[in-house]
Design a protein around this motif. Structure first.
Motif, PDB file in Angstrom:
ATOM      1  N   THR A 164      36.174  45.062  46.817  1.00  0.00           N
ATOM      2  CA  THR A 164      36.122  43.689  46.221  1.00  0.00           C
ATOM      3  C   THR A 164      36.430  43.756  44.861  1.00  0.00           C
ATOM      4  O   THR A 164      37.239  42.663  44.346  1.00  0.00           O
ATOM      5  CB  THR A 164      34.819  43.199  46.692  1.00  0.00           C
ATOM      6  N   SER A 165      36.037  44.695  44.074  1.00  0.00           N
ATOM      7  CA  SER A 165      36.036  44.667  42.553  1.00  0.00           C
ATOM      8  C   SER A 165      37.499  45.019  42.291  1.00  0.00           C
ATOM      9  O   SER A 165      38.195  44.087  41.422  1.00  0.00           O
ATOM     10  CB  SER A 165      35.247  45.652  41.936  1.00  0.00           C
ATOM     11  N   ALA A 166      38.387  45.802  43.174  1.00  0.00           N
ATOM     12  CA  ALA A 166      39.720  46.133  42.671  1.00  0.00           C
ATOM     13  C   ALA A 166      40.720  44.870  43.257  1.00  0.00           C
ATOM     14  O   ALA A 166      41.477  44.703  42.258  1.00  0.00           O
ATOM     15  CB  ALA A 166      40.230  47.201  43.543  1.00  0.00           C
ATOM     16  N   PHE A 167      40.340  44.308  44.241  1.00  0.00           N
ATOM     17  CA  PHE A 167      41.216  43.172  44.661  1.00  0.00           C
ATOM     18  C   PHE A 167      40.925  41.867  43.747  1.00  0.00           C
ATOM     19  O   PHE A 167      41.793  41.194  43.577  1.00  0.00           O
ATOM     20  CB  PHE A 167      40.916  42.661  45.999  1.00  0.00           C
ATOM     21  N   TYR A 168      39.591  41.747  43.271  1.00  0.00           N
ATOM     22  CA  TYR A 168      39.382  40.478  42.477  1.00  0.00           C
ATOM     23  C   TYR A 168      40.147  40.779  41.082  1.00  0.00           C
ATOM     24  O   TYR A 168      40.901  39.855  40.568  1.00  0.00           O
ATOM     25  CB  TYR A 168      37.923  40.598  42.207  1.00  0.00           C
ATOM     26  N   MET A 169      40.244  41.930  40.326  1.00  0.00           N
ATOM     27  CA  MET A 169      40.850  42.236  39.189  1.00  0.00           C
ATOM     28  C   MET A 169      42.262  42.322  39.456  1.00  0.00           C
ATOM     29  O   MET A 169      43.092  41.885  38.728  1.00  0.00           O
ATOM     30  CB  MET A 169      40.223  43.499  38.698  1.00  0.00           C
ATOM     31  N   GLY A 170      42.765  42.624  40.679  1.00  0.00           N
ATOM     32  CA  GLY A 170      44.239  42.676  40.831  1.00  0.00           C
ATOM     33  C   GLY A 170      44.583  41.200  41.012  1.00  0.00           C
ATOM     34  O   GLY A 170      45.712  40.964  40.424  1.00  0.00           O
ATOM     35  N   ALA A 171      43.863  40.311  41.411  1.00  0.00           N
ATOM     36  CA  ALA A 171      44.116  38.928  41.805  1.00  0.00           C
ATOM     37  C   ALA A 171      44.305  38.020  40.233  1.00  0.00           C
ATOM     38  O   ALA A 171      45.143  37.286  39.887  1.00  0.00           O
ATOM     39  CB  ALA A 171      43.194  38.063  42.402  1.00  0.00           C
ATOM     40  N   ILE A 172      43.272  38.641  39.247  1.00  0.00           N
ATOM     41  CA  ILE A 172      43.169  38.047  38.156  1.00  0.00           C
ATOM     42  C   ILE A 172      44.517  38.400  37.238  1.00  0.00           C
ATOM     43  O   ILE A 172      45.388  37.526  36.692  1.00  0.00           O
ATOM     44  CB  ILE A 172      42.065  38.453  37.245  1.00  0.00           C
ATOM     45  N   VAL A 173      44.767  39.929  37.338  1.00  0.00           N
ATOM     46  CA  VAL A 173      45.993  40.238  36.737  1.00  0.00           C
ATOM     47  C   VAL A 173      47.355  39.581  37.150  1.00  0.00           C
ATOM     48  O   VAL A 173      48.232  39.476  36.511  1.00  0.00           O
ATOM     49  CB  VAL A 173      46.151  41.989  36.735  1.00  0.00           C
ATOM     50  N   ILE A 174      47.538  39.543  38.575  1.00  0.00           N
ATOM     51  CA  ILE A 174      48.549  39.003  39.145  1.00  0.00           C
ATOM     52  C   ILE A 174      48.808  37.555  38.811  1.00  0.00           C
ATOM     53  O   ILE A 174      49.778  36.983  38.667  1.00  0.00           O
ATOM     54  CB  ILE A 174      48.669  39.253  40.576  1.00  0.00           C
TER      55      ILE A 174
END
Length: 166
Positions: free
Chosen positions: A93-103
């Motif tokens: 959840t943390s990795a995908f959340y930060m990935g979504a923000i950066v994308i």
């Protein structure tokens, strides 16, 4: 809580709220301690509460998502895989959340993709550690009763003596 004539024993709302609250606060405190270790000459007042506040607010959403997933899977604290499972769920959840923000902010080159993956791994690991710590506090304990009749007894010498028929 009683639902449809049966007792629902898993505290969904309590687990979600505790994960959201504890996960974000624990993350803020860990970042604050890391900042204090990096800048040894500064004290807590000089650094201020900004890292704890920013990480706490930014970490609230992945902590909330982690709590929702853990509550939906009905993970208990007493079993052996609970910390490992909450660690994995917190990482994802943390990795995908930060990935979504950066994308969302935009990627323009292959180098940025490599940086994104490294950033997702680091933030995912950080979220996983927070989730494992929060699971030790927020998850309900497994209660084993001495009167647990769910498992079949192998040798029951009273089987023929007790009759339920009237």
């Amino acid at each position: 809580m009683k639902m449809n004539g049966r007792v629902d024993a898993y505290p969904y709302l309590q687990v979600i709220i505790l994960f959201a609250g504890l996960g974000s606060v624990i993350g803020g405190l860990i970042v604050q301690l890391c900042v204090l270790l990096i800048f040894r000459e500064a004290d807590f007042v000089q650094i201020s509460y900004q890292p704890m506040l920013y990480v706490g607010l930014l970490g609230f959403i992945p902590a909330l998502l982690t709590g929702i997933v853990i509550a939906s899977k009905k993970i208990w604290r007493g079993d052996h895989e609970s910390i490992r499972t909450s660690f994995l769920i917190g990482f994802v959840t943390s990795a995908f959340y930060m990935g979504a923000i950066v994308i969302y902010l935009g990627i323009h080159s292959w180098v940025e993709i490599a940086v994104l993956l490294a950033f997702m791994f680091i933030v995912g690991l950080f979220g996983a550690i927070n989730s494992a710590i929060a699971s030790c506090i927020a998850l309900p304990k497994v209660c084993k009763s001495g009167f647990d009749i769910t498992s079949k007894k192998e040798e029951d010498s009273y089987k023929g003596l007790i009759s339920t028929e009237c």
